[in-house]
Design an enzyme around this catalytic site. Structure first.
Site, PDB file in Angstrom:
ATOM      1  N   LYS A  25       0.854  -1.183   0.000  1.00 13.55           N
ATOM      2  CA  LYS A  25       0.000   0.000   0.000  1.00 13.55           C
ATOM      3  C   LYS A  25       0.893   1.237   0.000  1.00 13.55           C
ATOM      4  CE  LYS A  25      -4.314   0.061   2.328  1.00 13.55           C
ATOM      5  NZ  LYS A  25      -5.044  -0.044   3.619  1.00 13.55           N
TER       6      LYS A  25
HETATM    7  C1  E4P Z   1      -8.235   2.522   4.870  1.00 12.99           C
HETATM    8  O1  E4P Z   1      -7.088   2.078   4.913  1.00 12.99           O
HETATM    9  C2  E4P Z   1      -9.298   1.988   5.735  1.00 12.99           C
HETATM   10  O2  E4P Z   1     -10.457   1.489   5.163  1.00 12.99           O
HETATM   11  C3  E4P Z   1      -9.453   2.780   6.954  1.00 12.99           C
HETATM   12  O3  E4P Z   1      -9.644   1.977   8.031  1.00 12.99           O
HETATM   13  C4  E4P Z   1     -10.225   4.074   6.899  1.00 12.99           C
HETATM   14  O4  E4P Z   1     -11.421   4.055   7.618  1.00 12.99           O
HETATM   15  P1  E4P Z   1     -12.017   5.361   8.340  1.00 12.99           P
HETATM   16  O5  E4P Z   1     -12.123   6.453   7.317  1.00 12.99           O
HETATM   17  O6  E4P Z   1     -13.380   4.939   8.825  1.00 12.99           O
HETATM   18  O7  E4P Z   1     -11.073   5.706   9.428  1.00 12.99           O
END
Ligand code: E4P
Length: 220
Positions: free
Chosen positions: A85
């Site tokens: 990533k």
């Molecule tokens: C991305 O890496 C993920 O889906 C992440 O947990 C973001 O989620 P959030 O926007 O609810 O924090």
């Protein structure tokens, strides 16, 4: 259609694997910190081994091109199913497309993360990224319409014959999962408690209880 678990917790992943619907796992530094994992390499190795040949996305945290590429190389030594990533831009707005291009050239699969608009996904696709992670909940936080965005992006990716799969993260409610898939997402990554809620239904429970009572099941 792919369903990934958005968690670094091996014991939770273990619980879901027998259900047969999990196509991979995604992690990020925030999830790792929240789960209290200190030996990141050890945790990533164990997860990668357990879910192989399914993909495991692991995020680099370096602040320069070389640091990120070096981290990626170390992670990919763990196994063939590691996907790196890479945040699509830095906190200062510098594109990290050069990192993605280098990794693609090295044959290392990339998941471009923190994508919030069409441009970022298309640029990541041009570098050859395997996945582009669009953060559904965060698009909504900023007043955008994640549904429209996903529909537009999937249409563009297909029209221009990109192999990049649109992976939707930042799922906050069961309806988000269904909406993202209906809008055309190739994959969703879901926190495990949310996956359970997505599958649950009060009336299904009541119906099954009724069946059990009629079948003479004790304690139904
Ligand atoms: C991305 O890496 C993920 O889906 C992440 O947990 C973001 O989620 P959030 O926007 O609810 O924090």
């Amino acid at each position: 259609m792919k369903i990934f678990l958005d968690t670094p917790d091996l014991s939770i992943v273990e619980q879901w694997l027998p259900q047969g619907i999990v196509d991979g796992v995604t992690t990020n530094p925030t999830l790792l910190r929240k789960s209290g994992i200190e030996d990141v390499m050890g945790a990533v190795s164990a997860l990668a081994r357990r879910i192989a040949p399914r993909d495991l996305s692991v995020q680099v945290s370096g602040t320069s091109h070389d640091e990120m590429v070096e981290q990626a190389r170390r992670y990919t030594e763990i196994g063939d199913n590691i996907v790196i990533k890479v945040p699509v831009i830095s906190p200062d707005g510098e594109p990290n497309l050069d990192v993605m291009t280098t990794l693609h050239g090295l044959g290392i699969p990339v998941n471009a993360t923190a994508c919030l608009n069409t441009a970022q996904v298309l640029a990541a696709a041009k570098t050859g990224a395997r996945y582009a992670s669009l953060l559904w909940g965060r698009v909504g936080d900023e007043g955008g319409s994640p549904e429209t965005l996903v529909a537009d992006i999937t249409d563009l990716l297909r029209r221009h014959h990109f192999a990049t799969q649109l992976l939707i993260g930042s799922m906050r409610s069961p309806a988000d999962i269904t909406r993202a898939l209906t809008a055309g997402a190739d994959a969703v990554t879901v926190p495990p408690p949310l996956l359970r809620r997505w599958l649950d239904h009060q009336y299904s429970r009541a119906t099954v209880r009724e069946f059990q009572i009629d079948a003479g099941v004790k304690d139904a």
